[in-house]
Design a protein around this motif. Sequence first.
Motif, PDB file in Angstrom:
ATOM      1  N   LEU A 205     190.714  24.306 -23.933  1.00  0.00           N
ATOM      2  CA  LEU A 205     192.152  24.547 -24.026  1.00  0.00           C
ATOM      3  C   LEU A 205     192.786  25.017 -22.724  1.00  0.00           C
ATOM      4  CD1 LEU A 205     192.242  26.485 -27.428  1.00  0.00           C
ATOM      5  CD2 LEU A 205     192.630  24.048 -27.058  1.00  0.00           C
ATOM      6  N   ILE A 206     191.960  25.342 -21.751  1.00  0.00           N
ATOM      7  CA  ILE A 206     192.455  26.021 -20.564  1.00  0.00           C
ATOM      8  C   ILE A 206     193.483  25.200 -19.788  1.00  0.00           C
ATOM      9  CG2 ILE A 206     190.539  25.217 -19.112  1.00  0.00           C
ATOM     10  CD1 ILE A 206     190.624  27.967 -17.758  1.00  0.00           C
ATOM     11  N   GLU A 207     193.276  23.881 -19.690  1.00  0.00           N
ATOM     12  CA  GLU A 207     194.200  23.056 -18.922  1.00  0.00           C
ATOM     13  C   GLU A 207     195.586  23.065 -19.552  1.00  0.00           C
ATOM     14  OE1 GLU A 207     194.526  18.555 -16.965  1.00  0.00           O
ATOM     15  OE2 GLU A 207     192.835  19.090 -18.249  1.00  0.00           O
ATOM     16  N   GLY A 208     195.638  22.925 -20.878  1.00  0.00           N
ATOM     17  CA  GLY A 208     196.929  22.944 -21.561  1.00  0.00           C
ATOM     18  C   GLY A 208     197.621  24.286 -21.463  1.00  0.00           C
ATOM     19  N   LEU A 237     199.597  35.823 -12.389  1.00  0.00           N
ATOM     20  CA  LEU A 237     198.309  36.393 -11.990  1.00  0.00           C
ATOM     21  C   LEU A 237     197.195  35.691 -12.745  1.00  0.00           C
ATOM     22  CD1 LEU A 237     196.409  38.521 -10.718  1.00  0.00           C
ATOM     23  CD2 LEU A 237     196.923  39.995 -12.684  1.00  0.00           C
ATOM     24  N   LEU A 238     196.265  35.107 -12.015  1.00  0.00           N
ATOM     25  CA  LEU A 238     195.076  34.503 -12.607  1.00  0.00           C
ATOM     26  C   LEU A 238     193.896  35.415 -12.310  1.00  0.00           C
ATOM     27  CD1 LEU A 238     195.587  30.707 -11.771  1.00  0.00           C
ATOM     28  CD2 LEU A 238     196.159  31.958 -13.870  1.00  0.00           C
ATOM     29  N   ASP A 239     193.442  36.094 -13.358  1.00  0.00           N
ATOM     30  CA  ASP A 239     192.358  37.066 -13.228  1.00  0.00           C
ATOM     31  C   ASP A 239     191.012  36.355 -13.344  1.00  0.00           C
ATOM     32  OD1 ASP A 239     191.211  39.538 -12.988  1.00  0.00           O
ATOM     33  OD2 ASP A 239     191.497  40.110 -15.078  1.00  0.00           O
ATOM     34  N   GLU A 240     190.042  36.778 -12.526  1.00  0.00           N
ATOM     35  CA  GLU A 240     188.707  36.171 -12.490  1.00  0.00           C
ATOM     36  C   GLU A 240     188.805  34.667 -12.244  1.00  0.00           C
ATOM     37  OE1 GLU A 240     185.684  37.596 -15.230  1.00  0.00           O
ATOM     38  OE2 GLU A 240     187.060  39.167 -15.923  1.00  0.00           O
ATOM     39  N   ILE A 241     189.428  34.326 -11.138  1.00  0.00           N
ATOM     40  CA  ILE A 241     189.671  32.930 -10.789  1.00  0.00           C
ATOM     41  C   ILE A 241     188.375  32.144 -10.642  1.00  0.00           C
ATOM     42  CG2 ILE A 241     189.722  33.374  -8.295  1.00  0.00           C
ATOM     43  CD1 ILE A 241     192.129  31.045 -10.154  1.00  0.00           C
ATOM     44  N   ASN A 242     187.275  32.825 -10.304  1.00  0.00           N
ATOM     45  CA  ASN A 242     185.982  32.160 -10.144  1.00  0.00           C
ATOM     46  C   ASN A 242     185.383  31.708 -11.468  1.00  0.00           C
ATOM     47  OD1 ASN A 242     185.950  35.032 -10.454  1.00  0.00           O
ATOM     48  ND2 ASN A 242     183.762  35.074 -10.013  1.00  0.00           N
ATOM     49  N   SER A 243     186.031  32.068 -12.594  1.00  0.00           N
ATOM     50  CA  SER A 243     185.553  31.613 -13.903  1.00  0.00           C
ATOM     51  C   SER A 243     186.109  30.246 -14.278  1.00  0.00           C
ATOM     52  CB  SER A 243     185.948  32.628 -14.997  1.00  0.00           C
ATOM     53  OG  SER A 243     185.365  33.878 -14.754  1.00  0.00           O
ATOM     54  N   LEU A 244     187.089  29.750 -13.528  1.00  0.00           N
ATOM     55  CA  LEU A 244     187.653  28.429 -13.821  1.00  0.00           C
ATOM     56  C   LEU A 244     186.633  27.336 -13.503  1.00  0.00           C
ATOM     57  CD1 LEU A 244     191.336  28.404 -12.490  1.00  0.00           C
ATOM     58  CD2 LEU A 244     190.592  28.274 -14.861  1.00  0.00           C
ATOM     59  N   PRO A 245     186.515  26.303 -14.347  1.00  0.00           N
ATOM     60  CA  PRO A 245     185.636  25.172 -14.043  1.00  0.00           C
ATOM     61  C   PRO A 245     186.089  24.475 -12.758  1.00  0.00           C
ATOM     62  CG  PRO A 245     186.339  25.123 -16.348  1.00  0.00           C
ATOM     63  CD  PRO A 245     187.161  26.166 -15.663  1.00  0.00           C
ATOM     64  N   ARG A 292     180.951  28.694  -7.130  1.00  0.00           N
ATOM     65  CA  ARG A 292     181.799  29.232  -8.199  1.00  0.00           C
ATOM     66  C   ARG A 292     183.276  29.230  -7.823  1.00  0.00           C
ATOM     67  NH1 ARG A 292     177.181  32.442  -8.477  1.00  0.00           N
ATOM     68  NH2 ARG A 292     178.047  34.044  -7.089  1.00  0.00           N
ATOM     69  N   LEU A 293     183.551  29.006  -6.535  1.00  0.00           N
ATOM     70  CA  LEU A 293     184.928  28.940  -6.064  1.00  0.00           C
ATOM     71  C   LEU A 293     185.014  27.883  -4.975  1.00  0.00           C
ATOM     72  CD1 LEU A 293     187.793  30.253  -6.185  1.00  0.00           C
ATOM     73  CD2 LEU A 293     187.040  31.785  -4.350  1.00  0.00           C
ATOM     74  N   ARG A 294     185.939  26.934  -5.157  1.00  0.00           N
ATOM     75  CA  ARG A 294     186.112  25.893  -4.147  1.00  0.00           C
ATOM     76  C   ARG A 294     186.586  26.497  -2.835  1.00  0.00           C
ATOM     77  NH1 ARG A 294     187.279  20.290  -5.710  1.00  0.00           N
ATOM     78  NH2 ARG A 294     188.534  20.301  -3.798  1.00  0.00           N
ATOM     79  N   LYS A 295     185.999  26.004  -1.726  1.00  0.00           N
ATOM     80  CA  LYS A 295     186.346  26.542  -0.426  1.00  0.00           C
ATOM     81  C   LYS A 295     187.822  26.333  -0.114  1.00  0.00           C
ATOM     82  CE  LYS A 295     183.458  26.019   2.988  1.00  0.00           C
ATOM     83  NZ  LYS A 295     182.681  25.453   4.132  1.00  0.00           N
TER      84      LYS A 295
END
Length: 460
Positions: A205-208, A237-245, A292-295
């Motif tokens: 559901l995250i994208e929607g 604010l996006l918290d814990e951004i490294n959790s995004l696919p 876990r995080l795009r450069k």
Amino acid sequence: MPVDAKKLIVFEKLMEEIDVGVHAIDAAGRTIIYNEKISEIENMKPAEVLNKPVGELFEFSEGQGSTLQKALKEGHESRNVKQTYLNNKGLEITAIHNTFPVRYEGEIIGALEVTKDITRLEKLVQENMKNGSRRYNFHDMIGVSAGMQEVVDHAKRATRTTSSVLITGETGTGKELFAQSIHNGSARSSGPFISQNCAALPESLIEGILFGTKKGAFTGAENRPGLFEQAGGGTLLLDEINSLPPDLQSKLLRVIQEKSVRRVGDTEEREIDIRLLATINEDPVDAVTHGRLRKDLYYRLSVVSLFIPPLRERMEDLEPLCRHFINKYNDLFQLEVKALSPEVKNLFYDYHWPGNVREVEHVIEGSMNLVTAEDRIETSHLPLQLRRRLSVSQPAESAVPEKEELPHLKDFLHEKEKVFVQQALKRFDYRVQETADALGLSRQSLQYRMKKLGISKIRI
């Protein structure tokens, strides 16, 4: 023993043990019974109340007098009456009263009140309502350490622009508090502030949720704006951004670069006007290294980088934090705790606080739930894990510990890494680039580690 004496003993024991407050007055309006529970509810000692007129002890709002006095003067009986009033110290009490006149041979000889305490419940409801709409500002920051003052100063400067900000800090260090303060100190403060923990979003559901949906895009989809649109004119604010696919990180990067968003299932591009803040609870260089995080997303987000030091690296902030939380829960729980005992203070300074400021608050709150009439937090009030630590670190003089206490792995590794980096810097005369090359790190990664470890940069 006479029967009347036995009855008196039983009555006194009953008054001690029942879980409701009992307050009785005689025909002159003076208190003759004031049990343990009502003493706890109204935060007054029996000696302050017994043999004194009720009207001198409590203050009621205009038009709302004492139900006890009303029962005595008018013979009025009342049940389940909620009253809010002040005690002789000015503390607000909220309670449910059942009040009855006491008659003998048709004459009122006194009045009796049975009370249930709802003060704490009322305070909890008010606190939850307040927190639901709480807007933090920089004056809410608590910290006297140089490290904390530095990050607050940098955050204040960040309010002048609309650049993206990446806030790095361990769990419980107060990253969202910094994010809200930046928003509320900026020109966007009148706009919305929307916060979303990326780790809490289901991947399907995250994208929607982020970008919105178009009706018919999938079963049950409706025309619905995402968080980027909802935050228009304000801050997201996006918290814990490294959790995004990773694929979502790629789409997020496109949205940031193009300043437009396309809802799921839609072909229309919608312009957005937001300031993006993000948080991460690990070293961002490590997150990039391990995928876990795009450069490219990291570079886009970290136009302004804030690093909130963990509490163990700024222990001078511990005492003001404890004082703040004690005051907070004094108000909430109607207590009068003034300080920590010396034993508790020593324990707190020996503890490494893996949960940071959030853990301090939870420990203070948990301890104050066990406080009754004491004016300071003792070791007996502390959570079990801290009491166990105290018994290990401060054994009785006659006791011989079986084994030396092992250090926490996180603390051990932190100290070893600090010594290693310091030795490497010293070897290369504190030339950061040469040291980084020798260690197989980028210059930025070494500088980040130096800051995290509290190592001053002498030369560049």
